[in-house]
Design a protein around this motif. Structure first.
Motif, PDB file in Angstrom:
ATOM      1  N   ARG A  30      25.338  14.397 -12.708  1.00 14.73           N
ATOM      2  CA  ARG A  30      24.154  14.251 -13.564  1.00 14.73           C
ATOM      3  C   ARG A  30      24.559  14.044 -15.022  1.00 14.73           C
ATOM      4  N   ASP A  31      25.601  14.755 -15.462  1.00 13.04           N
ATOM      5  CA  ASP A  31      26.093  14.561 -16.831  1.00 13.04           C
ATOM      6  C   ASP A  31      26.594  13.130 -17.038  1.00 13.04           C
ATOM      7  N   ARG A  33      25.609  10.523 -15.365  1.00 10.08           N
ATOM      8  CA  ARG A  33      24.435   9.655 -15.345  1.00 10.08           C
ATOM      9  C   ARG A  33      23.692   9.683 -16.690  1.00 10.08           C
ATOM     10  N   HIS A  34      23.568  10.873 -17.278  1.00 10.45           N
ATOM     11  CA  HIS A  34      22.929  10.970 -18.593  1.00 10.45           C
ATOM     12  C   HIS A  34      23.741  10.220 -19.641  1.00 10.45           C
ATOM     13  N   MET A  79      25.218  10.748  -5.998  1.00 12.84           N
ATOM     14  CA  MET A  79      23.953  10.600  -6.713  1.00 12.84           C
ATOM     15  C   MET A  79      22.924   9.753  -5.971  1.00 12.84           C
TER      16      MET A  79
END
Length: 175
Positions: A30-31, A33-34, A79
């Motif tokens: 998620r990091d 992706r951000h 993901m």
């Protein structure tokens, strides 16, 4: 060895994770992706220029295994497991010689991967060096480095947990 081998290895790594490790993996991903989202937002004019002038030249006449790594595949599988089958179909087209990227839909594009879910080299490569996005590129690269370290040190963390189970107090035992 090629992307097919990397794809299978990435799948095995994900399947071998326990619940806590999966949670950590998803947090790392998620990091990333951000970071990719922040990069694509800030680099939108550059990306438009790249696509307008080059029309995806960076996706043409390549060896995909030189660009897409096992870590990229692991990130994408973690993901977006829903595109695993489509990725597997693309891998059947992998050849030994340079060709257009196998992840281009219908062989011409667009890319199979969503904009904020791309292999590291694909998301950080631009037609020219641009200092205004160095920080965002660094964040993406740092995220992939963290992903690699997570798997490199996983056996040590598992050993540590096992040893703590043998001695739950964590104190040294001297005889």
């Amino acid at each position: 060895m090629g992307l097919k081998h990397s794809f299978r290895a990435a799948r095995r790594k994900i399947d071998a994770l326990d619940g806590n490790e999966r949670t950590t993996l998803l947090a790392i991903c998620r990091d990333i992706r951000h970071a990719q989202h922040a990069l694509t937002q800030k680099a939108a004019p550059l990306l438009a220029s790249c696509m307008g002038k080059c029309r995806g030249l960076c996706c043409r006449n390549i060896l995909p295994a030189d660009i897409v790594t096992e870590w990229d595949l692991l990130y994408i599988l973690a993901m977006a497991p829903e595109i695993e089958d489509a990725m597997a179909v693309c891998l059947t087209r992998e050849g030994f010689f340079p060709a257009d990227c196998i992840f281009l839909e219908n062989g011409t594009g667009p890319c199979l991967f969503p904009d904020t879910l791309r292999p590291e080299r694909c998301i950080i490569s631009f037609c020219r060096v641009e200092p205004c996005i160095e920080k965002e590129i660094g964040r993406v690269m740092s995220g992939f480095s963290r992903l690699i370290r997570f798997f490199m040190f996983r056996p040590l963390r598992r050993l540590q947990r096992w040893l703590l189970q043998l001695n739950p107090t964590g104190r040294c035992i001297h005889r």
